[in-house]
Design a protein around this motif. Structure first.
Motif, PDB file in Angstrom:
ATOM      1  N   SER A 217      -7.310 -19.429  -3.849  1.00 45.78           N
ATOM      2  CA  SER A 217      -7.520 -19.068  -5.169  1.00 45.78           C
ATOM      3  C   SER A 217      -8.077 -17.590  -5.455  1.00 45.78           C
ATOM      4  O   SER A 217      -7.863 -17.009  -6.237  1.00 45.78           O
ATOM      5  CB  SER A 217      -8.931 -19.932  -5.466  1.00 45.78           C
ATOM      6  N   ASP A 218      -8.933 -17.023  -4.340  1.00 46.79           N
ATOM      7  CA  ASP A 218      -9.333 -15.769  -4.557  1.00 46.79           C
ATOM      8  C   ASP A 218      -8.135 -14.823  -4.211  1.00 46.79           C
ATOM      9  O   ASP A 218      -8.126 -13.881  -5.189  1.00 46.79           O
ATOM     10  CB  ASP A 218     -10.125 -15.474  -3.258  1.00 46.79           C
ATOM     11  N   LYS A 219      -7.298 -15.018  -3.582  1.00 53.75           N
ATOM     12  CA  LYS A 219      -5.955 -14.336  -3.415  1.00 53.75           C
ATOM     13  C   LYS A 219      -5.037 -14.441  -4.551  1.00 53.75           C
ATOM     14  O   LYS A 219      -4.729 -13.099  -5.246  1.00 53.75           O
ATOM     15  CB  LYS A 219      -5.101 -14.653  -2.078  1.00 53.75           C
ATOM     16  N   ALA A 220      -5.153 -15.394  -5.059  1.00 50.06           N
ATOM     17  CA  ALA A 220      -4.285 -15.619  -6.293  1.00 50.06           C
ATOM     18  C   ALA A 220      -4.963 -14.981  -7.629  1.00 50.06           C
ATOM     19  O   ALA A 220      -4.032 -14.216  -8.341  1.00 50.06           O
ATOM     20  CB  ALA A 220      -4.018 -16.965  -6.550  1.00 50.06           C
ATOM     21  N   ARG A 221      -6.169 -14.876  -7.611  1.00 52.67           N
ATOM     22  CA  ARG A 221      -6.748 -14.116  -8.554  1.00 52.67           C
ATOM     23  C   ARG A 221      -6.596 -12.719  -8.503  1.00 52.67           C
ATOM     24  O   ARG A 221      -6.201 -11.933  -9.459  1.00 52.67           O
ATOM     25  CB  ARG A 221      -8.191 -14.362  -8.751  1.00 52.67           C
ATOM     26  N   GLN A 222      -6.755 -12.122  -7.344  1.00 46.56           N
ATOM     27  CA  GLN A 222      -6.757 -10.728  -6.848  1.00 46.56           C
ATOM     28  C   GLN A 222      -5.310 -10.328  -7.056  1.00 46.56           C
ATOM     29  O   GLN A 222      -5.008  -9.204  -8.024  1.00 46.56           O
ATOM     30  CB  GLN A 222      -7.095 -10.270  -5.708  1.00 46.56           C
ATOM     31  N   PHE A 223      -4.264 -10.840  -6.744  1.00 43.74           N
ATOM     32  CA  PHE A 223      -2.850 -10.509  -6.957  1.00 43.74           C
ATOM     33  C   PHE A 223      -2.590 -10.638  -8.482  1.00 43.74           C
ATOM     34  O   PHE A 223      -1.591  -9.710  -8.783  1.00 43.74           O
ATOM     35  CB  PHE A 223      -1.931 -11.509  -6.136  1.00 43.74           C
ATOM     36  N   ALA A 224      -2.872 -11.382  -9.175  1.00 45.03           N
ATOM     37  CA  ALA A 224      -2.789 -11.523 -10.547  1.00 45.03           C
ATOM     38  C   ALA A 224      -3.304 -10.508 -11.436  1.00 45.03           C
ATOM     39  O   ALA A 224      -2.489  -9.767 -12.101  1.00 45.03           O
ATOM     40  CB  ALA A 224      -3.325 -12.962 -11.095  1.00 45.03           C
ATOM     41  N   ILE A 225      -4.482 -10.019 -11.016  1.00 42.58           N
ATOM     42  CA  ILE A 225      -5.166  -9.053 -11.517  1.00 42.58           C
ATOM     43  C   ILE A 225      -4.515  -7.648 -11.370  1.00 42.58           C
ATOM     44  O   ILE A 225      -4.254  -6.767 -12.138  1.00 42.58           O
ATOM     45  CB  ILE A 225      -6.704  -8.775 -11.233  1.00 42.58           C
ATOM     46  N   HIS A 226      -4.077  -7.573 -10.101  1.00 43.91           N
ATOM     47  CA  HIS A 226      -3.239  -6.383  -9.737  1.00 43.91           C
ATOM     48  C   HIS A 226      -1.972  -6.214 -10.219  1.00 43.91           C
ATOM     49  O   HIS A 226      -1.803  -5.138 -10.734  1.00 43.91           O
ATOM     50  CB  HIS A 226      -2.958  -6.555  -8.083  1.00 43.91           C
ATOM     51  N   HIS A 227      -1.341  -7.378 -10.505  1.00 39.50           N
ATOM     52  CA  HIS A 227      -0.145  -7.345 -11.324  1.00 39.50           C
ATOM     53  C   HIS A 227      -0.137  -6.923 -12.903  1.00 39.50           C
ATOM     54  O   HIS A 227       0.730  -6.208 -13.069  1.00 39.50           O
ATOM     55  CB  HIS A 227       0.443  -8.919 -11.085  1.00 39.50           C
ATOM     56  N   VAL A 228      -1.206  -7.482 -13.246  1.00 43.38           N
ATOM     57  CA  VAL A 228      -1.448  -6.828 -14.867  1.00 43.38           C
ATOM     58  C   VAL A 228      -1.656  -5.503 -14.793  1.00 43.38           C
ATOM     59  O   VAL A 228      -1.283  -4.919 -15.702  1.00 43.38           O
ATOM     60  CB  VAL A 228      -2.562  -7.899 -15.434  1.00 43.38           C
ATOM     61  N   ARG A 229      -2.513  -5.202 -14.000  1.00 46.54           N
ATOM     62  CA  ARG A 229      -2.825  -3.652 -13.814  1.00 46.54           C
ATOM     63  C   ARG A 229      -1.682  -2.717 -13.770  1.00 46.54           C
ATOM     64  O   ARG A 229      -1.733  -1.718 -14.377  1.00 46.54           O
ATOM     65  CB  ARG A 229      -3.918  -3.361 -12.747  1.00 46.54           C
ATOM     66  N   ARG A 230      -0.837  -3.039 -12.670  1.00 47.70           N
ATOM     67  CA  ARG A 230       0.351  -2.515 -12.604  1.00 47.70           C
ATOM     68  C   ARG A 230       1.154  -2.365 -13.885  1.00 47.70           C
ATOM     69  O   ARG A 230       1.760  -1.452 -14.390  1.00 47.70           O
ATOM     70  CB  ARG A 230       1.178  -2.999 -11.424  1.00 47.70           C
ATOM     71  N   PHE A 231       1.395  -3.606 -14.386  1.00 47.08           N
ATOM     72  CA  PHE A 231       2.192  -3.608 -15.656  1.00 47.08           C
ATOM     73  C   PHE A 231       1.481  -2.693 -17.087  1.00 47.08           C
ATOM     74  O   PHE A 231       2.283  -2.087 -17.350  1.00 47.08           O
ATOM     75  CB  PHE A 231       2.200  -5.167 -16.053  1.00 47.08           C
ATOM     76  N   SER A 232       0.210  -2.915 -17.030  1.00 43.56           N
ATOM     77  CA  SER A 232      -0.358  -2.168 -17.854  1.00 43.56           C
ATOM     78  C   SER A 232      -0.173  -0.499 -17.656  1.00 43.56           C
ATOM     79  O   SER A 232      -0.269   0.321 -18.605  1.00 43.56           O
ATOM     80  CB  SER A 232      -1.751  -2.459 -17.956  1.00 43.56           C
ATOM     81  N   SER A 233      -0.275  -0.153 -16.292  1.00 40.27           N
ATOM     82  CA  SER A 233      -0.162   1.091 -15.901  1.00 40.27           C
ATOM     83  C   SER A 233       1.381   1.721 -16.413  1.00 40.27           C
ATOM     84  O   SER A 233       1.388   3.106 -16.807  1.00 40.27           O
ATOM     85  CB  SER A 233      -0.442   1.567 -14.565  1.00 40.27           C
ATOM     86  N   TYR A 234       2.291   0.856 -16.414  1.00 41.90           N
ATOM     87  CA  TYR A 234       3.746   1.165 -16.905  1.00 41.90           C
ATOM     88  C   TYR A 234       3.879   1.585 -18.283  1.00 41.90           C
ATOM     89  O   TYR A 234       4.257   2.723 -18.906  1.00 41.90           O
ATOM     90  CB  TYR A 234       4.649   0.215 -16.806  1.00 41.90           C
ATOM     91  N   LEU A 235       3.017   0.835 -19.176  1.00 41.91           N
ATOM     92  CA  LEU A 235       2.990   0.876 -20.634  1.00 41.91           C
ATOM     93  C   LEU A 235       2.169   2.177 -20.923  1.00 41.91           C
ATOM     94  O   LEU A 235       2.691   3.015 -21.896  1.00 41.91           O
ATOM     95  CB  LEU A 235       2.358  -0.440 -21.127  1.00 41.91           C
ATOM     96  N   GLU A 236       0.999   2.317 -20.053  1.00 44.15           N
ATOM     97  CA  GLU A 236       0.293   3.497 -20.611  1.00 44.15           C
ATOM     98  C   GLU A 236       0.901   4.836 -20.383  1.00 44.15           C
ATOM     99  O   GLU A 236       0.707   5.933 -21.101  1.00 44.15           O
ATOM    100  CB  GLU A 236      -1.218   3.285 -19.803  1.00 44.15           C
ATOM    101  N   GLN A 237       1.821   4.825 -19.241  1.00 38.98           N
ATOM    102  CA  GLN A 237       2.459   6.101 -18.761  1.00 38.98           C
ATOM    103  C   GLN A 237       3.382   6.282 -19.888  1.00 38.98           C
ATOM    104  O   GLN A 237       3.724   7.508 -20.013  1.00 38.98           O
ATOM    105  CB  GLN A 237       3.123   5.890 -17.253  1.00 38.98           C
ATOM    106  N   LYS A 238       4.192   5.312 -20.190  1.00 37.37           N
ATOM    107  CA  LYS A 238       5.293   5.650 -21.098  1.00 37.37           C
ATOM    108  C   LYS A 238       4.772   6.036 -22.689  1.00 37.37           C
ATOM    109  O   LYS A 238       5.227   7.067 -23.144  1.00 37.37           O
ATOM    110  CB  LYS A 238       6.072   4.479 -21.404  1.00 37.37           C
ATOM    111  N   LYS A 239       3.642   5.558 -22.846  1.00 38.75           N
ATOM    112  CA  LYS A 239       2.819   5.754 -24.059  1.00 38.75           C
ATOM    113  C   LYS A 239       2.544   7.288 -24.048  1.00 38.75           C
ATOM    114  O   LYS A 239       2.579   8.138 -25.228  1.00 38.75           O
ATOM    115  CB  LYS A 239       1.659   5.024 -24.411  1.00 38.75           C
ATOM    116  N   ARG A 240       1.845   7.943 -22.900  1.00 40.85           N
ATOM    117  CA  ARG A 240       1.445   9.201 -22.791  1.00 40.85           C
ATOM    118  C   ARG A 240       2.819  10.206 -22.628  1.00 40.85           C
ATOM    119  O   ARG A 240       2.328  11.179 -23.555  1.00 40.85           O
ATOM    120  CB  ARG A 240       0.697   9.286 -21.380  1.00 40.85           C
ATOM    121  N   GLN A 241       3.788   9.686 -22.386  1.00 42.72           N
ATOM    122  CA  GLN A 241       4.913  10.370 -22.265  1.00 42.72           C
ATOM    123  C   GLN A 241       5.725  10.338 -23.746  1.00 42.72           C
ATOM    124  O   GLN A 241       6.537  11.371 -23.930  1.00 42.72           O
ATOM    125  CB  GLN A 241       6.071   9.856 -21.457  1.00 42.72           C
TER     126      GLN A 241
END
Length: 245
Positions: A217-241
């Motif tokens: 469970s702990d690993k699943a939680r952390q991997f899911a959070i990391h996945h969302v953060r990575r996805f969100s960073s893509y969106l933020e980067q393109k928005k800045r560009q």
């Protein structure tokens, strides 16, 4: 039903009327399909005007708690106040773009981390097999390169919503379905489509599914959070560009 209502407060009359009727619906005093008393009867019960009552009913109709039917056999009927109807409000927020990318990311981190952890603690062998099949489908999309991008995004969504189903909490399930049914407006504007992004997302999904299958469970939680953060960073980067988007 007459004894269930009380005279409304004068400083916020139509909101008070709407809240009283809403409470009765949500607490099950009136059920789906049941017709509310006539407008004249409700005005007498609340000791207010028809104009105020109609404003209150409009609020309830917008919340999908009642349906106002015209005609001789018409009237105000209670709708099924399910979690699906409540999720419509969240869908409207997403569609209106009044939620920032940062707010969406913060919300998804908490929700998807919790859902992945629950799924890891509750998944059965058949659930794990379903997730593995979806990962295999994502792998086939990845092998197609950019021509498989749109299908890859669809499979990505299927994996997330399947994890929500496995978690076994209908509120999480409905909320995530609402998000994924409406998040394409952000995808279309801000999500870069590239083989690097596809590979990174695929690796994230693999780790999440492997953790769920292993009951971690702990690993699943952390991997899911990391996945969302990575996805969100893509969106933020393109928005800045592209600030004009």
């Amino acid at each position: 039903m007459e004894n269930l209502f009380h005279r409304v407060k004068q400083n916020r009359i139509y909101q008070d009327v709407a809240e009283q009727i809403q409470t009765l619906i949500l607490e099950g005093h009136v059920v789906a399909g049941e017709k509310l008393p006539s407008a004249r009867e409700l005005c007498d019960m609340f000791q207010t005007s028809n104009g105020i009552l109609q404003e209150a009913l409009k609020i309830l109709e917008q919340k999908s708690l009642v349906e106002i039917r015209p005609g001789i056999k018409g009237g105000t009927y209670v709708k099924n106040a399910s979690a699906e109807l409540m999720a419509e409000n969240l869908a409207m927020l997403i569609r209106s773009h009044t939620i920032s990318l940062q707010h969406l990311a913060e919300f998804r981190e908490g929700i998807e981390g919790a859902v992945a952890a629950l799924a890891a603690s509750r998944s059965m062998a058949a659930d794990n097999q379903t997730l593995v099949k979806l990962i295999d489908e994502a792998a086939r999309c990845r092998e197609e390169g950019l021509s498989g991008w749109n299908r890859f995004v669809q499979v990505d969504e299927k994996i997330h919503t399947e994890i929500a189903r496995i978690a076994g909490n209908p509120l999480y399930n409905f909320v995530l379905h609402s998000i994924y049914d409406n998040i394409h407006r952000y995808y279309d504007k801000f999500l870069p489509a590239g083989e690097v992004e596809m590979e990174e997302n695929f690796q994230d999904l693999q780790l999440i599914v492997q953790s769920i299958a292993a009951g971690e469970s702990d690993k699943a939680r952390q991997f899911a959070i990391h996945h969302v953060r990575r996805f969100s960073s893509y969106l933020e980067q393109k928005k800045r560009q592209n600030p004009e988007l």
